[in-house]
Design an enzyme around this catalytic site. Structure first.
Site, mmCIF file in Angstrom:
data_model
loop_
_atom_site.group_PDB
_atom_site.id
_atom_site.type_symbol
_atom_site.label_atom_id
_atom_site.label_comp_id
_atom_site.label_asym_id
_atom_site.label_seq_id
_atom_site.Cartn_x
_atom_site.Cartn_y
_atom_site.Cartn_z
ATOM 1 C CD1 TRP A 167 -14.049 -20.405 89.736
ATOM 2 C CD2 TRP A 167 -14.709 -18.706 90.744
ATOM 3 N NE1 TRP A 167 -13.078 -19.816 90.098
ATOM 4 C CE2 TRP A 167 -13.447 -18.511 90.542
ATOM 5 C CE3 TRP A 167 -15.017 -17.167 91.995
ATOM 6 C CZ2 TRP A 167 -12.407 -17.395 90.783
ATOM 7 C CZ3 TRP A 167 -14.387 -16.597 91.829
ATOM 8 C CH2 TRP A 167 -13.297 -16.366 91.649
ATOM 9 C CG ASP A 168 -14.468 -20.566 85.920
ATOM 10 O OD1 ASP A 168 -13.344 -20.390 84.880
ATOM 11 O OD2 ASP A 168 -13.240 -21.264 86.911
ATOM 12 N NE ARG A 213 -8.790 -28.085 92.671
ATOM 13 C CZ ARG A 213 -7.275 -28.766 92.708
ATOM 14 N NH1 ARG A 213 -6.628 -29.604 92.982
ATOM 15 N NH2 ARG A 213 -7.096 -28.087 91.007
ATOM 16 N NE ARG A 285 -1.530 -27.882 91.442
ATOM 17 C CZ ARG A 285 -1.702 -26.957 91.119
ATOM 18 N NH1 ARG A 285 -2.229 -25.971 90.211
ATOM 19 N NH2 ARG A 285 0.024 -25.904 91.006
ATOM 20 C CD GLU A 287 -4.276 -29.626 88.256
ATOM 21 O OE1 GLU A 287 -5.047 -28.742 89.163
ATOM 22 O OE2 GLU A 287 -4.381 -30.465 88.673
ATOM 23 C CG ASP A 319 -5.550 -21.334 91.130
ATOM 24 O OD1 ASP A 319 -6.436 -20.515 90.478
ATOM 25 O OD2 ASP A 319 -5.423 -22.792 90.395
ATOM 26 C CD GLU A 503 -7.001 -17.482 82.441
ATOM 27 O OE1 GLU A 503 -7.118 -18.023 83.482
ATOM 28 O OE2 GLU A 503 -6.000 -17.318 82.183
#
Length: 553
Positions: A167-168, A213, A285, A287, A319, A503
């Site tokens: 989506w970024d 995902r 996850r 990461e 998240d 960000e």
């Protein structure tokens, strides 16, 4: 640390995690935690590297079985020895540079932020120079690495985010177009189409550990950028991929009993179908392995369910934040898969309409009628379950309790972005936004300050764009302009201080980067660059504003 040592130190849970959850289809490459088993658990649980993503992104210098055999033979018995072993057998990744590779002075229009006294370039020239620095090509990913190959060049967000993200990229593409880099927009759409054709969906990012995902389905919006004057022509061109992505999100919908769910679909109390976020694995996850294990242990809940809810929140892109918590102040109560979210269902309404338009362009009337019906049914279900007229807002819905969630978030603006709201609903949403979410530096993500990065005081570039674009569609131009001005003031202030675009931003105190999250605020940054570049083009009079006092409705 061998597997037995790992079990002793981290408890029975660690032994269960070594299985890493259910396997994905054979076409999906396995993630590092499956390939490197107890070595992966030991490295992540001992926090050999400060950022767990570093080892997940590392490139092994031999086949996993060979490295595991050497690891079991060596049996490194301290964190220092384990670090030496990993450094000898893996290449660790670097950060994605946020320094412009070029700074074309001709790219700086009079309305762009002027150079500072220290010689800092204007913000437009800075952004235009960043695109090449953030562009990558991985037509052949390193063998055994977690990276997925892609046929065309693409732009990464920056910092620790050194791969293509789903989506970024839509928000990055907005700026690429304004920077006359339509070539990269075309390349990235082709990359996303390739991912859909190869894996059946767009993964969260181009890593093997993201394949279980997706992320908010913006592919249709990206395709629309290819032909902004006639998006139906682009929808027709990419119709196979649009329909394939839709099938991914809707898998299991046929015959689903009311009040139940399967993967990403939920049958509501009246039998209508809406969607939720999900992940096909229920392991930590890769990461953020240690963080997930520790949260599951602290929660007192079944670990696989906690992991699934964490991963589903990662699919949402938010998240983490209070939207996904039963107790808004307690991340251990995360229950993402119990929630039918307004943003996801709005985007799927947009995807249904994009497919309808593409089918109409191809004169496939049966297909067009089918997707028009699907969009109408979704709109009716959203109005029935996710619209609260007394609150003047769209709300998320906890399907397991058959009740809306009363907490407000900036996701309430998504129905405007896709044209789902009525005029009266849009007016009510604008009034609620003005009253609850509008802050000195833009739109706050939620009004709650929980310490999570998707809550106050943080604002994010994609949320600003969703709000501005959605409000403009309903002629709420004054509020849209105020949000754009305040956000540009915020970005300009931090850029003047630091020479960076970041960000996330603090929208309560202007000129500060955002806070919270599992990692430090990252520089770069793809979606901030893209949205800022687009807003400067739309609102040139406010492009160099540094005082929110000029931002009036």
């Amino acid at each position: 640390m061998n597997q037995q040592h790992a079990v002793r130190e981290f408890g029975v849970l660690a032994a269960l995690l070594l299985a890493a959850g259910p396997a994905l289809p054979a076409a999906y490459p396995e993630p590092p935690q499956v390939l490197f088993k107890d070595l992966f658990v030991a490295v992540q649980m001992q926090a050999i590297y400060p950022d767990g993503k570093a080892f997940a992104d590392a490139i092994p210098n031999a086949a996993p079985a060979e490295i595991l055999a050497q690891y079991h033979a060596a049996q490194p018995d301290s964190p220092q020895a384990l670090r030496r072993f990993v450094d000898a057998h893996f290449s660790l990744p670097g950060q994605a540079s946020s320094a412009p590779s070029v700074t074309p002075p001709s790219a700086t229009p009079p309305s762009a932020t002027p150079p500072s006294a220290t010689g800092q370039v204007g913000i437009v020239a800075h952004i235009d120079g960043l695109w090449d620095s953030l562009t990558r090509s991985t037509s052949a990913a390193a063998r055994y690495s977690s990276m997925l190959s892609l046929p065309q060049p693409y732009v990464v967000p920056g910092g620790r985010f050194r791969e293509l993200y789903y989506w970024d990229s839509y928000f990055t593409m907005l700026g690429l177009d304004e920077s006359a880099r339509h070539d990269l927009v075309v390349d990235m759409v082709r990359d996303f189409a390739y991912l859909i054709d190869t894996y059946g969906h767009v993964p969260n990012g181009t890593r093997s550990y993201y394949l279980s995902r997706s992320q908010p389905p913006f592919f249709f919006a990206m395709v629309g950028l290819l032909s902004s004057a006639d998006p139906a022509s682009a929808f027709a061109q990419y119709l196979p991929e649009l329909r394939r992505e839709y099938a991914f999100w809707m898998q299991g919908a046929d015959g689903l009993r009311r009040g139940t769910a399967h993967r990403r679909v939920v049958a509501m109390p009246d039998g209508s179908i809406l969607n939720r976020y999900w992940d096909d694995r229920d392991a930590p996850r890769d990461e953020s392995y240690r963080e997930d294990v520790e949260l599951a242990q602290a929660s007192g809940r079944p670990a696989p369910q906690v992991f699934r809810d964490i991963r589903a929140a990662a699919e949402s892109g938010w998240d983490f934040g209070s939207r996904w918590f039963a107790d808004p102040q307690a991340r251990a109560t995360i229950d993402t898969t119990d929630i039918v979210p307004i943003d996801l269902n709005s985007l799927l309404f947009g995807l249904e309409n994009a497919i309808r338009a593409g089918c109409e362009r191809q004169a496939d009337h049966s297909c067009a009628a089918s997707y028009a019906h699907r969009a109408a049914a979704r709109r009716a279900a959203i109005d029935r379950f996710l619209w609260d007229g007394s609150a003047g807002a769209y709300l998320d819905y906890r399907w397991t309790r058959r009740a809306p969630i009363s907490r407000l978030s900036a996701a309430l603006l998504y129905p405007l972005f896709v044209g789902l709201a009525s005029d009266s609903q849009a007016t009510a949403v604008a009034n609620t936004t003005r009253r609850v979410l509008l802050a000195p530096g833009g739109i706050v993500t939620t009004p709650l300050d929980t310490g999570q990065q998707w809550d106050a005081p943080n604002g994010w570039a994609p949320i600003q764009w969703i709000a501005i674009a959605g409000l403009r569609q309903y002629q709420q131009n004054s509020l849209a302009g105020a949000i754009a001005c305040r956000w540009m003031v915020n970005v300009n202030n931090l850029y003047a201080q630091s020479g960076r675009l970041v960000e996330k931003y603090d929208v309560i105190t202007v000129g500060r980067s955002g806070r919270g999250g599992e990692y430090p605020t990252q520089d770069g940054f793809g979606w901030t660059n893209g949205v800022m570049r687009k807003l400067i083009a739309l609102y040139p009079a406010d492009a160099d504003a540094t005082d929110a006092g000029v931002c009036r409705e």
